[in-house]
Design an enzyme around this catalytic site. Sequence first.
Site, PDB file in Angstrom:
ATOM      1  N   LYS A 164       1.216  -8.963  15.734  1.00 19.85           N
ATOM      2  CA  LYS A 164       0.341  -9.762  16.574  1.00 19.85           C
ATOM      3  C   LYS A 164       1.060 -11.019  17.070  1.00 19.85           C
ATOM      4  O   LYS A 164       2.037 -11.474  16.458  1.00 19.85           O
ATOM      5  CB  LYS A 164      -0.893 -10.212  15.763  1.00 19.85           C
ATOM      6  N   ASP A 221     -10.079 -10.508   8.156  1.00 21.71           N
ATOM      7  CA  ASP A 221     -10.072  -9.087   8.508  1.00 21.71           C
ATOM      8  C   ASP A 221     -10.649  -8.204   7.409  1.00 21.71           C
ATOM      9  O   ASP A 221     -10.684  -6.996   7.544  1.00 21.71           O
ATOM     10  CB  ASP A 221      -8.648  -8.635   8.855  1.00 21.71           C
ATOM     11  N   LYS A 241     -14.359  -2.392   5.915  1.00 22.93           N
ATOM     12  CA  LYS A 241     -12.917  -2.594   6.081  1.00 22.93           C
ATOM     13  C   LYS A 241     -12.439  -3.806   5.291  1.00 22.93           C
ATOM     14  O   LYS A 241     -12.926  -4.918   5.476  1.00 22.93           O
ATOM     15  CB  LYS A 241     -12.598  -2.794   7.564  1.00 22.93           C
ATOM     16  N   ASP A 279      -1.174  -1.841  14.629  1.00 24.53           N
ATOM     17  CA  ASP A 279      -2.218  -2.872  14.603  1.00 24.53           C
ATOM     18  C   ASP A 279      -3.617  -2.264  14.731  1.00 24.53           C
ATOM     19  O   ASP A 279      -4.603  -2.981  14.621  1.00 24.53           O
ATOM     20  CB  ASP A 279      -1.989  -3.895  15.718  1.00 24.53           C
ATOM     21  N   ASP A 304      -3.962  -9.260   8.172  1.00 19.40           N
ATOM     22  CA  ASP A 304      -3.468  -8.331   9.183  1.00 19.40           C
ATOM     23  C   ASP A 304      -2.484  -9.016  10.110  1.00 19.40           C
ATOM     24  O   ASP A 304      -2.858  -9.788  10.989  1.00 19.40           O
ATOM     25  CB  ASP A 304      -4.646  -7.775   9.994  1.00 19.40           C
ATOM     26  N   ARG A 350      -9.089   1.422  11.433  1.00 18.05           N
ATOM     27  CA  ARG A 350      -9.687   2.756  11.554  1.00 18.05           C
ATOM     28  C   ARG A 350      -9.006   3.762  10.622  1.00 18.05           C
ATOM     29  O   ARG A 350      -9.624   4.749  10.229  1.00 18.05           O
ATOM     30  CB  ARG A 350      -9.634   3.213  13.011  1.00 18.05           C
ATOM     31  N   GLU A 364      -4.998  -0.489  12.509  1.00 21.31           N
ATOM     32  CA  GLU A 364      -4.919  -0.009  11.123  1.00 21.31           C
ATOM     33  C   GLU A 364      -6.285   0.124  10.460  1.00 21.31           C
ATOM     34  O   GLU A 364      -6.454   0.912   9.534  1.00 21.31           O
ATOM     35  CB  GLU A 364      -4.041  -0.968  10.299  1.00 21.31           C
TER      36      GLU A 364
END
Length: 510
Positions: free
Chosen positions: A286, A297, A274, A356, A279, A360, A358
Amino acid sequence: MSTSAGYQSPVVTVASALPKRRVDSSVLIVPVVSGGDGEEGSEARAAVVAGPHLDADAVAEIEAALQALGAKGGSEQLTRVVVPALPVTSVLAVGLGKSRDDWSAETIRRAAGAAARSLSGVEHVITTLSDLDLEATIEGLVLGAYRFSEFRSEKTAPKDAGVRKITVLAPDTKAATKDAAAHAEAVAAAVATARDFVNTPPSHLFPVEFAKRAKALGEAAGLQVEVLDEKALARDGYGGIVGVGKGSSRPPRLVRLAHLGGGRKGKKVALVGKGITFDTGGISIKPAANMHHMTSDMGGAAAVIATVLLAARRRLPIDVVAYVPMAENMPSATAQRPGDVLTQYGGITVEVLNTDAEGRLILADAIARACEDAPDYLIETSTLTGAQTVALGARTPGVMGSDDFRDRVAGISQAVGENGWAMPLPEELKDDLKSTVADLANVSGSRFAGMLVAGTYLREFVADGVEWAHIDVAAPAYNSGGPWGYTPKGGTGVPTRTMFAVLEDIAANG
């Protein structure tokens, strides 16, 4: 191996004896234990773990100096003394804890790392820790010496270059010993590469730049490299990557890095990581507190890139193909909204209930594409869920996937000191991902089992017959607390060592 202006690992050499002449700006690191002879009730004091490289007089001098300072040899306790008879500027005693017959590789690795972290202003390290475990010593020293100062001005930049040379003492300097040292040096350098990527701020490591750096490193290592830009991603149906990247002015990328070392009959392994370079959570934004930690991230992508580069450097006799989706998850007038439906690569439609979740979405695209190469194994890693931290804490990755391969990966992770822990994927969790308008929803309506739900989602995109494992490193990839052992504050490089050790195991055993 490092990113552009990143950390340059110390040069490691193997020697069979201490130097005959005094070495300037040098420290000899020696292991000590607490309790002298280890008998119950004996006075707690530091006793040198003597190997073949220190004679009785040197041991006696070191122990006398330590006793004068009251050193006790507790685990990772550091005591620095001057021993004029030895050809070094000073001696650093590092504690291994209570005396016993042997110590784990991780104990040695952490002791070496703690020692290296303390050596500001020292250019050359020599050590007898390697008498206990040569490879663990090198890994610990190189990783403990790691520093990231690319964005420091002269006002706060370190005044010294840090440890630049490491000499490990070994019983011999034969080819096998030197190869073991080279192996450890290469592994540690790969971890440092992953750390460099994670520590580079999102202002300087956005998807286009991340892809550019990955491509440069890949080409330098002799990898096959392909980069898909936003137009190619849209054309080819990578709906997850495109959807997540819609909210940012900095477009997404998908990088493919291939090490083809297996020939026609060798095993094929796919790696997916990933690469969310920052993020915010998107429209499902968030909380502001600690959002700056989301610079990490892309920790999974960093580890995957470092691992495939290492596979090439060590010439593993298997095919390793990495797919690295890169995007920035931002809120804007063009961002995807909760309730939108997108189509993942391969055709599965997904209702995005939470922007959030995201990671996956971009991983599913990359997993589906990776499976088109018909790999025997697929390893995916990501800073996927805060639920990993809730379930397992800051230092223990969660490992999910095909039962046998999951357990194999978790066992290897524990053996190399990254401590992955096998987790289940209960079948009933799939029902929580049902959508009223699409094939799947990207989150469940339950607040429970968040890490396992994410793993269940990813499982939907793994082709039949592919053994796979997902490693959730949401907290382990980034140390937001104080340094410990060979682990600094910031990027840790986890799970680079796990993935490479799994690749070596596959190369050796299928």
